[in-house]
Write a protein that holds these residues in place. Sequence first.
Motif, PDB file in Angstrom:
ATOM      1  N   ARG A   1       0.833  -1.202   0.000  1.00  0.00           N
ATOM      2  CA  ARG A   1       0.000   0.000   0.000  1.00  0.00           C
ATOM      3  C   ARG A   1       0.870   1.256   0.000  1.00  0.00           C
ATOM      4  N   ALA A   2       1.983   1.203   0.739  1.00  0.00           N
ATOM      5  CA  ALA A   2       2.862   2.362   0.821  1.00  0.00           C
ATOM      6  C   ALA A   2       3.783   2.491  -0.387  1.00  0.00           C
ATOM      7  N   SER A   3       4.227   1.350  -0.939  1.00  0.00           N
ATOM      8  CA  SER A   3       5.244   1.399  -2.001  1.00  0.00           C
ATOM      9  C   SER A   3       4.649   1.378  -3.403  1.00  0.00           C
ATOM     10  N   LYS A   4       3.419   0.872  -3.542  1.00  0.00           N
ATOM     11  CA  LYS A   4       2.763   0.784  -4.860  1.00  0.00           C
ATOM     12  C   LYS A   4       1.362   1.387  -4.775  1.00  0.00           C
ATOM     13  N   PRO A   5       1.261   2.688  -4.466  1.00  0.00           N
ATOM     14  CA  PRO A   5      -0.072   3.282  -4.235  1.00  0.00           C
ATOM     15  C   PRO A   5      -0.974   3.261  -5.461  1.00  0.00           C
ATOM     16  N   SER A   6      -0.408   3.226  -6.645  1.00  0.00           N
ATOM     17  CA  SER A   6      -1.262   3.219  -7.835  1.00  0.00           C
ATOM     18  C   SER A   6      -2.097   1.955  -7.927  1.00  0.00           C
ATOM     19  N   LEU A   7      -1.605   0.865  -7.359  1.00  0.00           N
ATOM     20  CA  LEU A   7      -2.318  -0.407  -7.420  1.00  0.00           C
ATOM     21  C   LEU A   7      -2.977  -0.769  -6.091  1.00  0.00           C
ATOM     22  N   PHE A   8      -2.342  -0.336  -4.981  1.00  0.00           N
ATOM     23  CA  PHE A   8      -2.820  -0.770  -3.664  1.00  0.00           C
ATOM     24  C   PHE A   8      -3.212   0.382  -2.744  1.00  0.00           C
ATOM     25  N   GLY A   9      -3.143   1.621  -3.218  1.00  0.00           N
ATOM     26  CA  GLY A   9      -3.462   2.752  -2.367  1.00  0.00           C
ATOM     27  C   GLY A   9      -4.903   2.786  -1.897  1.00  0.00           C
ATOM     28  N   HIS A  10      -5.779   2.049  -2.574  1.00  0.00           N
ATOM     29  CA  HIS A  10      -7.203   2.037  -2.198  1.00  0.00           C
ATOM     30  C   HIS A  10      -7.502   1.102  -1.037  1.00  0.00           C
ATOM     31  N   LEU A  11      -6.523   0.284  -0.606  1.00  0.00           N
ATOM     32  CA  LEU A  11      -6.771  -0.677   0.472  1.00  0.00           C
ATOM     33  C   LEU A  11      -7.172   0.049   1.750  1.00  0.00           C
ATOM     34  N   THR A  12      -8.187  -0.457   2.416  1.00  0.00           N
ATOM     35  CA  THR A  12      -8.663   0.125   3.662  1.00  0.00           C
ATOM     36  C   THR A  12      -8.590  -0.894   4.795  1.00  0.00           C
ATOM     37  N   ASP A  13      -8.750  -0.378   6.008  1.00  0.00           N
ATOM     38  CA  ASP A  13      -8.779  -1.267   7.167  1.00  0.00           C
ATOM     39  C   ASP A  13      -9.887  -2.303   7.035  1.00  0.00           C
ATOM     40  N   GLN A  14     -11.043  -1.891   6.515  1.00  0.00           N
ATOM     41  CA  GLN A  14     -12.182  -2.807   6.415  1.00  0.00           C
ATOM     42  C   GLN A  14     -11.889  -3.944   5.443  1.00  0.00           C
ATOM     43  N   HIS A  15     -11.114  -3.682   4.414  1.00  0.00           N
ATOM     44  CA  HIS A  15     -10.729  -4.756   3.492  1.00  0.00           C
ATOM     45  C   HIS A  15      -9.945  -5.845   4.229  1.00  0.00           C
ATOM     46  N   VAL A  16      -9.062  -5.434   5.129  1.00  0.00           N
ATOM     47  CA  VAL A  16      -8.287  -6.407   5.908  1.00  0.00           C
ATOM     48  C   VAL A  16      -9.210  -7.174   6.844  1.00  0.00           C
ATOM     49  N   VAL A  17     -10.078  -6.461   7.539  1.00  0.00           N
ATOM     50  CA  VAL A  17     -11.012  -7.123   8.455  1.00  0.00           C
ATOM     51  C   VAL A  17     -11.862  -8.153   7.705  1.00  0.00           C
ATOM     52  N   ASP A  18     -12.402  -7.747   6.559  1.00  0.00           N
ATOM     53  CA  ASP A  18     -13.269  -8.652   5.792  1.00  0.00           C
ATOM     54  C   ASP A  18     -12.474  -9.827   5.217  1.00  0.00           C
TER      55      ASP A  18
END
Length: 481
Positions: free
Chosen positions: A279-296
Amino acid sequence: SMELGLERASALFGLLSYTRPTIHVAGTNGKGSVTTLIEHVLIASGLSIGKFTSPHFIDVHDCISINGVPLSPTIYAKHQDRVKRFSDDHQIGATNFELLTACALSAFEDAAVQVVVLEVGMGGRLDATNALPDERMLISAIASISLDHQTFLGSSISEIAHEKAGIIRQGGIVVLGDQTPMSEEDVLRSVAASATERDARLVRSRPLVVRPWLDEFDGTKLPWDIENIDEQPSLHHPIMISSFNDDGTGKTLPGRLRLAGEHQLSNAGLAYTVLATLRASKPSLFGHLTDQHVVDGFSNARWPGRLSWITVSLPLSRFREYPVDCEAVSPSQRLSLLVDGAHNAGSAQALSAYLSTLPMFNEPPRTFILALSFSPPKRPVDVLGELLRPRDRVALVQFGPVEGMPWVSNVPHDEMKRVARNLIGPSGEIWEAPDADVSAMEQSRVLHDALQWARSKGSFGILAGSLYLVSDLYRLLRTCE
């Protein structure tokens, strides 16, 4: 035989025009769980995901999935024919595993998935999955490392760690998971040296933290109930997950991990660190990740055959002399079976630790159904010694032929019997088929008889020692549906 090396795979993969961004996961134990956790979080985020794991579970094509769904036999055959034709036309002579890996890559490219999560088959440095070029690899992850496959990977933890660290890419990022206290120093030394050599950034992960059970978040904590075995609270880890939006104050949020066993906290910690790093190093592909995505994603992740519960109604339909309504089978004919592919000392330790937390398995006599694959210098006592105690009961069976892996074989029955008897002592009990050397067609009958024997000893049993044996059980149950 098994042939490691990158020359054939590199030649074959070069014909596929593979362009998918790829996450590469290695390790002795836990790499499949890490792969699955990452996959589920990314699917929850809305990305299309291809996943390749090894070995296959029930069918050879189920190790290749897109958005959590295994390839259909038709789609698998299409890509298998394609890569086999490439290998033949260009006289590459690819091995079965190289063809299988190429089949996965071909399917992922054809489906234009946004991210691929690729599990190493064995080792790392010379594994076919490592033949992809650096520019395709987003990040490397290394789970727990212990002794296994020493014939191919080396006789020490340091040597094996060096082979696993072979997946680190020039100028890339590698996330190293939690290690056992006995192996920590050797693993870190080997992985850090490989990272330095390749000018790669080394990131360490830590296990997730268990939190108290919260009724408002987790629901009512149910008592043990054989009718509701898969929903037992002891199978769920209530966890605290670090927020992606932590402002330095240690912000966390509650989550739940459905993968059983304390070791899964380390695997989940590695998966989380990989995702946070991407998420930090490839924001163009993973910048949209949220806490809720991890929880789910963590809550939804399942990994069949690894500390999984199955309730079996006996006798199974194909062995009955008359049809029986499965819903009408009385509890006295049901066996609740904990199945796990623990096949080396490290995974057997994890299984043993989990058994100690369960009320029906924390004291002998416990009932096991066991088989082990023959993989010197690994000895049967290395695995069985972690599982069996005096007065335990053991059914010794053998798994059937493994598709695409003709070199895999069982530990000889007499050796298994000798080691098991030494561990369970004279007060323990061993069940064996009347004829230990049965044909492949008869092995399903032997496994069924072992299940019947286990049920005669009580309502609960444990089937372990080899993922191939677990696969045989799932296939047997499928044919009896």
